[in-house]
Design a protein around this motif. Structure first.
Motif, mmCIF file in Angstrom:
data_model
loop_
_atom_site.group_PDB
_atom_site.id
_atom_site.type_symbol
_atom_site.label_atom_id
_atom_site.label_comp_id
_atom_site.label_asym_id
_atom_site.label_seq_id
_atom_site.Cartn_x
_atom_site.Cartn_y
_atom_site.Cartn_z
ATOM 1 N N HIS A 144 0.846 -1.187 0.000
ATOM 2 C CA HIS A 144 0.000 0.000 0.000
ATOM 3 C C HIS A 144 0.888 1.246 0.000
ATOM 4 C CE1 HIS A 144 -3.708 -2.212 0.587
ATOM 5 N NE2 HIS A 144 -3.112 -2.916 1.541
ATOM 6 N N LEU A 145 0.633 2.116 -0.952
ATOM 7 C CA LEU A 145 1.357 3.379 -0.976
ATOM 8 C C LEU A 145 0.963 4.193 0.256
ATOM 9 C CD1 LEU A 145 3.306 4.851 -2.950
ATOM 10 C CD2 LEU A 145 1.319 6.128 -3.755
ATOM 11 N N PRO A 146 1.933 4.639 1.072
ATOM 12 C CA PRO A 146 1.580 5.403 2.282
ATOM 13 C C PRO A 146 0.705 6.605 1.941
ATOM 14 C CG PRO A 146 3.909 4.836 2.296
ATOM 15 C CD PRO A 146 3.379 4.451 0.938
ATOM 16 N N LEU A 147 -0.213 6.934 2.850
ATOM 17 C CA LEU A 147 -1.103 8.074 2.613
ATOM 18 C C LEU A 147 -0.294 9.344 2.382
ATOM 19 C CD1 LEU A 147 -3.929 7.410 5.234
ATOM 20 C CD2 LEU A 147 -3.992 7.021 2.776
ATOM 21 N N PHE A 148 0.712 9.558 3.222
ATOM 22 C CA PHE A 148 1.543 10.758 3.089
ATOM 23 C C PHE A 148 2.912 10.335 2.546
ATOM 24 C CE2 PHE A 148 -1.599 11.632 6.337
ATOM 25 C CZ PHE A 148 -2.075 12.883 5.968
ATOM 26 N N ALA A 149 2.951 10.037 1.235
ATOM 27 C CA ALA A 149 4.195 9.604 0.590
ATOM 28 C C ALA A 149 4.993 10.839 0.197
ATOM 29 C CB ALA A 149 3.882 8.736 -0.634
ATOM 30 N N GLN A 150 5.779 11.355 1.141
ATOM 31 C CA GLN A 150 6.504 12.609 0.923
ATOM 32 C C GLN A 150 8.016 12.458 1.069
ATOM 33 O OE1 GLN A 150 3.598 14.509 3.845
ATOM 34 N NE2 GLN A 150 3.989 16.245 2.493
ATOM 35 N N ARG A 151 8.475 11.341 1.644
ATOM 36 C CA ARG A 151 9.924 11.113 1.795
ATOM 37 C C ARG A 151 10.361 10.186 0.663
ATOM 38 N NH1 ARG A 151 10.501 8.731 7.555
ATOM 39 N NH2 ARG A 151 8.863 7.408 6.655
ATOM 40 N N ILE A 152 11.007 10.751 -0.351
ATOM 41 C CA ILE A 152 11.246 10.049 -1.608
ATOM 42 C C ILE A 152 12.727 9.693 -1.751
ATOM 43 C CG2 ILE A 152 10.791 10.076 -4.068
ATOM 44 C CD1 ILE A 152 8.335 10.642 -2.287
ATOM 45 N N ALA A 153 13.014 8.410 -1.965
ATOM 46 C CA ALA A 153 14.358 7.953 -2.330
ATOM 47 C C ALA A 153 14.386 7.782 -3.847
ATOM 48 C CB ALA A 153 14.691 6.634 -1.625
ATOM 49 N N VAL A 154 15.285 8.501 -4.507
ATOM 50 C CA VAL A 154 15.326 8.510 -5.975
ATOM 51 C C VAL A 154 16.585 7.803 -6.454
ATOM 52 C CG1 VAL A 154 15.346 9.942 -8.040
ATOM 53 C CG2 VAL A 154 14.071 10.680 -6.022
ATOM 54 N N ILE A 155 16.409 6.870 -7.377
ATOM 55 C CA ILE A 155 17.533 6.222 -8.057
ATOM 56 C C ILE A 155 17.572 6.744 -9.480
ATOM 57 C CG2 ILE A 155 18.518 4.036 -8.821
ATOM 58 C CD1 ILE A 155 17.123 2.664 -6.517
#
Length: 432
Positions: A144-155
C-alpha cells in the motif's frame, strides 16, 4: 636441405585457400561475448556455448567496417529497441577474411534483428515465468502506498535532466506540498545498470525508516538503452523490496520487466512526480470531504441538542416545583422516621442501662461478701502466727542488736544477746 616458408608466404597460402574454399557469405547464429566500437568500426567476439554446461565450444573474431556499421547499427536498434551488447544472441551475415598481417576474422555485412527480437522476447518471457514461479511477480502491487508519501528515495543518474525535472515538478507543485528528496546515484544505461541500481537499492534498504517510497527514473536516452532493466536479478530485487517502487524509465510504448514488477509504472520522471503530487492531492480532497461531512454532522447534532435543551428548559419550572415538593415530603417522612427511631433507641438504651445497673449491684454485693469472709479467715491465720502468742506456748526469741539470731556461728565472744520469753526477757553475753 629443406627450404622453409616465410610466415608471410604461409599466411598468403592460407589466404588463398580460404578465398578459394569460402568465397560466399554465410548467415551465422552466435552470442556476443564482447562488443566495442573503435574509430567508427565495430569489433565483436562471437561465442557458442554448450546448452547443458554453458561452456564455450566455439569462438571467433568478427568485424563490421565503419561504412556498414553506420547503417546497420541504427537499423538494428530501431527494430529491436536494444543496443548490441555482451550476452545478446544475434544472426549475422558474414564472409571469411584472412589478412596475412592480422590473421583471420569474419567480416559482418548484415544483421537479422528479428532473430534477436525473438531471442529477447524469449528471455523476457523466461524471466517473467521465473518471477511468477517464485511468487514475487505481484509482490510490489500488494504493498500500500503510504497516505503521506513525501519522503522520496530517488535512483537516477547524478545530474541527469530527468532527475532535475522530477525535483522541479515536486518542489514547484501548485498545492504547496512539501517533499523530502534524496538521490541515490546509479548508472541508468549500459551494462552496469543492473549492478548499479541493485547497489542503490541496498543502500536504501539499510535506511527503510527514512523513506516512504522509491522512485527509479531515467531522463531521456534511447529506447535501446532499456536492456539493462530486463534482468532477472534486478527484477527480483525490486519485486522483493519492502517499500513501493515507482518506475519512470521508458516511453509510452516500451515496458521493461522492471516496469512489470514495480508497484506503479509511469512514462517519464515528470509523470512520476505528477503521480506523487496527485496522490497527495487526492488525499487532500478526501480529507477535505471528510472535514465537510464532519462539520455538517456536527452542525446537525448541535442543532438537535439545542432543540432538546430548549424543550428541557421549558419544562424545568414545572419539574423543579414537582421535584421540590417531592423532596419536601421525602424529608418529612425521613424526619418522622428519625424521631421514631431515636425514641425507640433511647427506650432500648434505658432498659439496657437498668439491667446493667441491677447486674452490677448484685455482683458488687456478692464480691463484698466474698472478700469479707476471706478477710476473716486471714485474720484468724494472722492471730495464729502472732509471735507473742507463740511465746505463750514456751517459745523464746533471741535478739542481737534488735535483730533475730538464726545462726549460732554468726556470734562471737562478747556479743550481748536479749532473749524474749512469754513473760519478760533475759540478757546474756556470749563466751567461747
Amino acid at each position: 636441405m629443406m627450404k622453409a616458408l616465410s610466415l608471410y608466404e604461409l599466411n598468403s597460402l592460407v589466404q588463398s585457400a580460404i578465398e578459394a574454399t569460402l568465397p560466399n557469405e554465410y548467415w551465422v547464429e552466435a552470442e556476443l561475448s564482447e562488443v566495442r566500437e573503435v574509430r567508427g568500426h565495430c569489433f565483436m567476439e562471437l561465442v557458442q556455448k554448450d546448452e547443458g554446461s554453458h561452456t564455450p565450444v566455439a569462438k571467433a573474431q568478427a568485424k563490421c567496417w565503419k561504412s556498414t556499421w553506420q547503417m546497420m547499427r541504427p537499423y538494428f536498434e530501431r527494430v529491436t529497441g536494444q543496443t548490441m551488447h555482451a550476452g545478446m544472441k544475434v544472426m549475422l551475415r558474414v564472409y571469411a577474411d584472412f589478412h596475412v598481417a592480422y590473421g583471420f576474422s569474419w567480416i559482418v555485412t548484415d544483421v537479422n534483428p528479428e532473430y534477436t527480437m525473438g531471442d529477447l522476447a524469449r528471455r523476457r518471457q523466461e524471466i517473467i515465468q521465473r518471477l511468477k514461479e517464485e511468487g514475487v511477480f505481484d509482490l510490489q502491487r500488494e504493498l500500500h502506498l503510504p497516505l503521506f508519501a513525501q519522503r522520496i528515495a530517488v535512483i537516477s543518474s547524478d545530474g541527469a535532466a530527468g532527475y532535475g525535472d522530477f525535483c522541479h515538478q515536486l518542489v514547484e507543485n501548485e498545492y504547496g506540498f512539501s517533499f523530502s528528496i534524496e538521490l541515490f546515484p546509479a548508472t541508468m544505461q549500459g551494462e552496469q545498470v543492473e549492478q548499479s541500481v541493485i547497489s542503490a537499492l541496498n543502500k536504501i534498504n539499510r535506511r527503510l525508516a527514512d523513506f516512504d517510497v522509491v522512485v527509479i527514473i531515467r531522463g531521456g536516452g534511447a529506447t535501446s538503452d532499456l536492456s539493462g532493466f530486463d534482468t532477472l536479478a534486478l527484477a527480483e530485487n525490486v519485486a522483493n523490496f519492502p517499500l513501493p517502487v515507482i518506475t519512470g524509465i521508458g516511453h509510452e510504448r516500451d515496458e521493461s520487466v522492471l516496469d512489470m514488477v514495480s508497484h506503479t509504472r509511469v512514462k517519464t520522471p515528470t509523470a512520476a512526480a505528477a503521480f506523487l503530487i496527485d496522490h497527495l492531492a487526492s488525499l487532500q480532497d478526501w480529507l477535505s470531504a471528510q472535514a465537510r461531512q464532519l462539520a455538517s454532522a456536527a452542525t446537525r447534532e448541535l442543532a438537535e441538542q439545542q432543540l432538546w435543551l430548549s424543550r428541557m428548559a421549558s419544562r424545568i419550572p414545572a419539574l423543579s416545583a414537582a421535584v421540590i415538593r417531592k423532596e419536601e415530603l421525602r424529608l418529612q417522612r425521613l424526619q418522622s422516621q428519625l424521631v421514631q427511631a431515636a425514641s425507640r433507641e433511647l427506650q432500648a438504651c434505658g432498659f439496657r442501662l437498668r439491667q446493667t445497673q441491677m447486674r452490677l449491684e448484685a455482683a458488687c454485693l456478692q464480691k463484698l461478701q466474698k472478700e469479707s469472709a476471706r478477710l476473716k479467715v486471714l485474720a484468724i491465720k494472722v492471730q495464729q502466727l502472732d509471735p507473742e502468742r507463740m511465746l505463750q506456748y514456751g517459745y523464746s526469741i533471741t535478739l542481737k542488736d534488735g535483730k533475730v539470731v538464726r545462726d549460732a556461728s554468726a556470734l562471737v565472744e562478747g556479743d550481748v544477746l536479749q532473749t524474749k520469753l512469754g513473760k519478760g526477757s533475759v540478757t546474756s553475753i556470749v563466751k567461747k
